[in-house]
Design a protein around this motif. Structure first.
Motif, PDB file in Angstrom:
ATOM      1  N   UNK A 106       0.833  -1.205   0.000  1.00 13.11           N
ATOM      2  CA  UNK A 106       0.000   0.000   0.000  1.00 13.11           C
ATOM      3  C   UNK A 106       0.868   1.255   0.000  1.00 13.11           C
ATOM      4  N   UNK A 107       2.001   1.191   0.692  1.00 14.09           N
ATOM      5  CA  UNK A 107       2.936   2.325   0.674  1.00 14.09           C
ATOM      6  C   UNK A 107       3.518   2.488  -0.727  1.00 14.09           C
ATOM      7  N   UNK A 108       3.843   1.367  -1.373  1.00 10.09           N
ATOM      8  CA  UNK A 108       4.367   1.429  -2.736  1.00 10.09           C
ATOM      9  C   UNK A 108       3.364   2.086  -3.675  1.00 10.09           C
ATOM     10  N   UNK A 109       2.088   1.731  -3.523  1.00 13.48           N
ATOM     11  CA  UNK A 109       1.042   2.325  -4.361  1.00 13.48           C
ATOM     12  C   UNK A 109       0.975   3.833  -4.133  1.00 13.48           C
ATOM     13  N   UNK A 110       1.106   4.270  -2.880  1.00 12.07           N
ATOM     14  CA  UNK A 110       1.080   5.704  -2.578  1.00 12.07           C
ATOM     15  C   UNK A 110       2.266   6.425  -3.231  1.00 12.07           C
ATOM     16  N   UNK A 111       3.415   5.772  -3.251  1.00 18.35           N
ATOM     17  CA  UNK A 111       4.589   6.369  -3.907  1.00 18.35           C
ATOM     18  C   UNK A 111       4.373   6.470  -5.414  1.00 18.35           C
ATOM     19  N   UNK A 112       3.740   5.452  -5.980  1.00 16.72           N
ATOM     20  CA  UNK A 112       3.419   5.484  -7.410  1.00 16.72           C
ATOM     21  C   UNK A 112       2.468   6.638  -7.713  1.00 16.72           C
ATOM     22  N   UNK A 113       1.444   6.790  -6.896  1.00 12.47           N
ATOM     23  CA  UNK A 113       0.478   7.877  -7.092  1.00 12.47           C
ATOM     24  C   UNK A 113       1.166   9.235  -6.995  1.00 12.47           C
ATOM     25  N   UNK A 114       2.123   9.359  -6.074  1.00  7.20           N
ATOM     26  CA  UNK A 114       2.845  10.622  -5.914  1.00  7.20           C
ATOM     27  C   UNK A 114       3.640  10.958  -7.178  1.00  7.20           C
ATOM     28  N   UNK A 115       4.236   9.934  -7.794  1.00  7.70           N
ATOM     29  CA  UNK A 115       4.974  10.137  -9.042  1.00  7.70           C
ATOM     30  C   UNK A 115       4.060  10.699 -10.115  1.00  7.70           C
ATOM     31  N   UNK A 116       2.878  10.110 -10.264  1.00 13.55           N
ATOM     32  CA  UNK A 116       1.986  10.528 -11.344  1.00 13.55           C
ATOM     33  C   UNK A 116       1.320  11.870 -11.053  1.00 13.55           C
ATOM     34  N   UNK A 117       1.136  12.202  -9.774  1.00 17.63           N
ATOM     35  CA  UNK A 117       0.638  13.549  -9.444  1.00 17.63           C
ATOM     36  C   UNK A 117       1.654  14.597  -9.876  1.00 17.63           C
ATOM     37  N   UNK A 118       2.916  14.311  -9.614  1.00 16.73           N
ATOM     38  CA  UNK A 118       3.992  15.233 -10.018  1.00 16.73           C
ATOM     39  C   UNK A 118       4.045  15.358 -11.536  1.00 16.73           C
ATOM     40  N   UNK A 119       3.895  14.241 -12.234  1.00 16.60           N
ATOM     41  CA  UNK A 119       3.924  14.268 -13.693  1.00 16.60           C
ATOM     42  C   UNK A 119       2.761  15.072 -14.256  1.00 16.60           C
ATOM     43  N   UNK A 120       1.598  14.971 -13.620  1.00 12.46           N
ATOM     44  CA  UNK A 120       0.430  15.732 -14.078  1.00 12.46           C
ATOM     45  C   UNK A 120       0.691  17.227 -13.969  1.00 12.46           C
ATOM     46  N   UNK A 121       1.310  17.635 -12.850  1.00  7.92           N
ATOM     47  CA  UNK A 121       1.627  19.060 -12.656  1.00  7.92           C
ATOM     48  C   UNK A 121       2.626  19.524 -13.709  1.00  7.92           C
ATOM     49  N   UNK A 122       3.666  18.722 -13.926  1.00  2.32           N
ATOM     50  CA  UNK A 122       4.695  19.090 -14.898  1.00  2.32           C
ATOM     51  C   UNK A 122       4.131  19.155 -16.311  1.00  2.32           C
ATOM     52  N   UNK A 123       3.246  18.218 -16.646  1.00  2.00           N
ATOM     53  CA  UNK A 123       2.712  18.145 -18.001  1.00  2.00           C
ATOM     54  C   UNK A 123       1.760  19.294 -18.327  1.00  2.00           C
ATOM     55  N   UNK A 124       1.204  19.945 -17.295  1.00  2.00           N
ATOM     56  CA  UNK A 124       0.332  21.085 -17.544  1.00  2.00           C
ATOM     57  C   UNK A 124       1.104  22.242 -18.164  1.00  2.00           C
ATOM     58  N   UNK A 125       2.391  22.266 -17.919  1.00  2.00           N
ATOM     59  CA  UNK A 125       3.236  23.340 -18.449  1.00  2.00           C
ATOM     60  C   UNK A 125       4.053  22.875 -19.645  1.00  2.00           C
ATOM     61  N   UNK A 126       3.703  21.690 -20.176  1.00  2.00           N
ATOM     62  CA  UNK A 126       4.462  21.140 -21.295  1.00  2.00           C
ATOM     63  C   UNK A 126       3.514  20.754 -22.426  1.00  2.00           C
ATOM     64  N   UNK A 127       3.746  21.334 -23.595  1.00  5.83           N
ATOM     65  CA  UNK A 127       2.983  20.965 -24.790  1.00  5.83           C
ATOM     66  C   UNK A 127       3.871  20.074 -25.640  1.00  5.83           C
ATOM     67  N   UNK A 128       3.406  18.852 -25.884  1.00  2.00           N
ATOM     68  CA  UNK A 128       4.225  17.905 -26.635  1.00  2.00           C
ATOM     69  C   UNK A 128       3.410  17.285 -27.752  1.00  2.00           C
ATOM     70  N   UNK A 129       3.975  17.267 -28.940  1.00  2.00           N
ATOM     71  CA  UNK A 129       3.318  16.719 -30.113  1.00  2.00           C
ATOM     72  C   UNK A 129       4.213  15.631 -30.706  1.00  2.00           C
ATOM     73  N   UNK A 130       3.994  14.398 -30.186  1.00  2.00           N
ATOM     74  CA  UNK A 130       4.805  13.246 -30.579  1.00  2.00           C
ATOM     75  C   UNK A 130       6.270  13.610 -30.371  1.00  2.00           C
ATOM     76  N   UNK A 131       7.148  13.188 -31.274  1.00  2.00           N
ATOM     77  CA  UNK A 131       8.568  13.529 -31.173  1.00  2.00           C
ATOM     78  C   UNK A 131       8.914  14.747 -32.029  1.00  2.00           C
TER      79      UNK A 131
END
Length: 224
Positions: A106-131
């Motif tokens: 359950x702790x591992x799952x919480x760490x995974x969720x924390x990673x993806x929350x951070x990625x969501x925040x970062x991706x809001x400021x990133x526009x990416x169109x494939x490569x």
């Protein structure tokens, strides 16, 4: 949906981790040895790797080093080694987080969720169109086909406007009003000059533009 690569040779541990992450709605790919892990990583779009440090063929450290040469994907390392020096070694070779065995899944799952929350925040400021194109709205850094390009302030504004409005056709007059601040430049052919300079920096072939397309008789639109 985020893709998670679980690299663990102990089948029971793998099954438990996968069951919990499946329940959270993640898509999990399982590898039971290092060679398989590298193969799956190269063939799939992976957002996170949960990596056992002790594997039967290739060590977790070696896998981490190989992955780091080509990717910044987040890596959570699982290990039975609990000494501080071991953890430091893990961070030095490129892992982002460390979970010591035995662990609470359950702790591992919480760490995974924390990673993806951070990625969501970062991706809001990133526009990416494939490569093809990447725009970092925080740093104003623009990468085209993986290489950083230097744009003027006006060129950046024009490109960002197109990227944020992918289906909209802009007239020259609209582009002038939205991207040019200097009043003495308010003639529509100025936009043509800026677009021409921008295309020279971002297009493979300026005569067959694919990122900023000309809409004849109207203006320009985003092509990606």
């Amino acid at each position: 949906m985020f893709n998670i690569l679980i690299v663990e040779d102990e089948i029971k541990i793998t099954q438990v981790i996968k069951a919990y992450l499946d329940k959270e709605g993640y898509h999990c790919i399982v590898a039971n040895n290092g060679e398989q892990a590298l193969e799956f990583f190269l063939k799939n779009s992976i957002d996170l790797i949960i990596l056992d440090r002790m594997l039967p063929d290739i060590s977790g450290e070696e896998i981490c080093e190989k992955v780091r040469k080509i990717s910044k994907v987040h890596i959570i390392m699982l290990t039975a080694k609990t000494e501080d020096s071991d953890k430091i070694d893990g961070f030095n070779i490129g892992c982002d987080d460390y979970v010591c065995k035995p662990f609470n899944v359950k702790e591992l799952v919480l760490r995974v969720k924390a990673v993806f929350r951070k990625m969501d925040v970062e991706n809001k400021d990133l526009l990416k169109f494939s490569d093809e194109l990447e725009i970092d709205m925080n740093s104003h850094e623009v990468k085209v086909r993986g290489k950083k390009v230097e744009l003027t302030n006006t060129e950046y504004k024009i490109l960002l406007l197109f990227a944020k409005n992918q289906n909209k056709v802009f007239t020259r007059e609209q582009l002038l009003e939205l991207t040019i601040e200097e009043h003495y430049e308010k003639i529509d052919r100025v936009i043509d000059a800026h677009v021409k300079n921008l295309r020279q920096k971002i297009e493979l072939d300026t005569k067959k533009a694919t990122i900023i397309k000309t809409v004849y008789g109207v203006g320009y639109k985003f092509g990606l």
